[in-house]
Design a protein around this motif. Sequence first.
Motif, short mmCIF file in Angstrom:
data_model
loop_
_atom_site.label_atom_id
_atom_site.label_comp_id
_atom_site.label_asym_id
_atom_site.label_seq_id
_atom_site.Cartn_x
_atom_site.Cartn_y
_atom_site.Cartn_z
N ILE A 73 0.82 -1.26 0.10
CA ILE A 73 0.06 -0.08 0.10
C ILE A 73 0.96 1.24 0.20
N ARG A 74 0.85 2.04 -0.86
CA ARG A 74 1.77 3.25 -1.13
C ARG A 74 1.58 4.22 0.15
N GLY A 75 2.60 4.53 0.74
CA GLY A 75 2.93 5.20 1.89
C GLY A 75 2.92 4.41 3.16
N LYS A 76 2.56 2.98 3.09
CA LYS A 76 2.89 2.30 4.27
C LYS A 76 3.87 1.12 4.21
N LYS A 77 4.47 1.29 5.26
CA LYS A 77 5.66 0.18 5.69
C LYS A 77 4.92 -1.19 5.55
N PRO A 78 5.93 -2.18 5.26
CA PRO A 78 5.46 -3.63 5.08
C PRO A 78 4.73 -4.16 6.42
N HIS A 79 5.29 -3.81 7.73
CA HIS A 79 4.55 -4.28 9.04
C HIS A 79 3.37 -3.41 9.10
N GLU A 80 2.93 -2.34 8.51
CA GLU A 80 1.82 -1.47 8.67
C GLU A 80 0.84 -2.16 7.81
N VAL A 81 1.28 -2.87 6.55
CA VAL A 81 0.21 -3.44 5.53
C VAL A 81 -0.09 -4.55 6.13
N ALA A 82 0.85 -5.60 6.88
CA ALA A 82 0.53 -6.84 7.31
C ALA A 82 -0.50 -6.75 8.73
N ALA A 83 -0.26 -5.55 9.29
CA ALA A 83 -1.30 -5.25 10.14
C ALA A 83 -2.96 -5.02 9.57
N ILE A 84 -2.66 -4.25 8.57
CA ILE A 84 -4.09 -3.75 8.08
C ILE A 84 -4.61 -4.92 7.29
N GLU A 85 -3.96 -5.76 6.62
CA GLU A 85 -4.50 -7.17 6.28
C GLU A 85 -4.96 -8.00 7.16
N ALA A 86 -4.33 -8.14 8.48
CA ALA A 86 -4.93 -8.86 9.58
C ALA A 86 -6.29 -8.23 9.99
N PHE A 87 -6.47 -7.16 9.97
CA PHE A 87 -7.71 -6.37 10.38
C PHE A 87 -8.63 -6.91 9.26
N GLU A 88 -8.35 -6.32 7.94
CA GLU A 88 -9.56 -6.40 6.93
C GLU A 88 -9.75 -7.94 6.61
N GLU A 89 -9.03 -8.96 6.68
CA GLU A 89 -9.13 -10.21 6.43
C GLU A 89 -9.94 -11.07 7.62
N ALA A 90 -9.35 -10.75 8.88
CA ALA A 90 -9.90 -11.36 9.86
C ALA A 90 -10.34 -10.57 11.18
N GLY A 91 -10.21 -9.69 11.09
CA GLY A 91 -10.83 -8.70 12.31
C GLY A 91 -10.15 -8.62 13.64
N VAL A 92 -8.76 -8.80 13.50
CA VAL A 92 -7.75 -8.63 14.61
C VAL A 92 -6.93 -7.29 14.75
N ARG A 93 -6.62 -6.87 15.79
CA ARG A 93 -5.64 -5.90 15.86
C ARG A 93 -4.76 -6.30 17.01
N GLY A 94 -3.69 -5.60 16.81
CA GLY A 94 -2.64 -6.00 18.00
C GLY A 94 -1.36 -5.33 17.77
N LYS A 95 -0.32 -5.95 18.34
CA LYS A 95 1.05 -5.33 18.46
C LYS A 95 1.77 -6.12 17.25
N ILE A 96 2.33 -5.40 16.11
CA ILE A 96 3.00 -6.09 15.32
C ILE A 96 4.49 -5.90 15.35
N LYS A 97 5.35 -6.77 15.12
CA LYS A 97 6.85 -6.48 15.03
C LYS A 97 7.10 -5.87 13.62
N LYS A 98 8.06 -4.96 13.87
CA LYS A 98 8.34 -4.45 12.47
C LYS A 98 9.49 -5.14 11.62
N LYS A 99 10.26 -5.74 12.42
CA LYS A 99 11.20 -6.72 11.95
C LYS A 99 10.32 -7.91 11.29
N PRO A 100 10.73 -8.20 9.74
CA PRO A 100 10.11 -9.50 9.28
C PRO A 100 10.79 -10.71 10.18
#
Length: 177
Positions: A73-100
Motif C-alpha cells: 500500500i503506497r505510503g505504508k511500511k511492510p509491517h503496517e500493511v501486514a497489520a491492515i491485512e490482518a484486520f481486513e481479512e480476520a478482524g484482529v488488531r494487536g502489536k506487530i513486529k516491525k522486523k520481518p
Amino acid sequence: MAPLILARTKSSGGSDRFLSDLASHADALFHGPTYEQYGAICYRKHPEFGAAEVLVVTSRESGRWIVPKGWPIRGKKPHEVAAIEAFEEAGVRGKIKKKPFGYFTYLKQLVDGNRVPCIVQVHLLEVEKTCENFPERGQRRIEWISFIEAAGRVREPELKGLLLMADRKLRRTKAKK
C-alpha cells in the motif's frame, strides 16, 4: 533465503501438489517478474491453557488455508500493511513486529487466470483485540488453532516452517518468563 529441506509426512499431501505446481511454473519463477506481498502470523495465548494459538483464514478464491496477507500500500511500511491485512481479512488488531519474521513463496492466481510468483514478507502480530465487524467478514473462514495444526493445513512448505518456528520462538519466550 536458505534452502528448505522437506521431509515427507502424512500432512505434506498438499505440499506435494504445491511443489509440483511450482515446478511447472519454474520459467516464470526464474525469468519473469516476482511480486511482493506482506503478511501476518497472528497469535494469542489460549485463554484456558496459556499456550499460544495462531489464526488461519481461507483464501477467498480457492478456500485454502493461509495467513492474512496482501499487496503493498503506497505510503505504508511492510509491517503496517501486514497489520491492515490482518484486520481486513480476520478482524484482529494487536502489536506487530516491525522486523520481518521470515518469507515464503507461492503462486498467486490473478483475475485474468495468469499465475505469478509472490514472495510474502511475514511479521508476527500478537493479537490484543478481535472485532465483530471488519471489511471481509463472511468472505473467509477464520479459525484459531495450534501452530502444529496450522502447519498441517497450509500448502506452502516455507509457511509451514515459519509457523513451526513461531511456535518454538513463543514457547522459548514463555519459558524465560
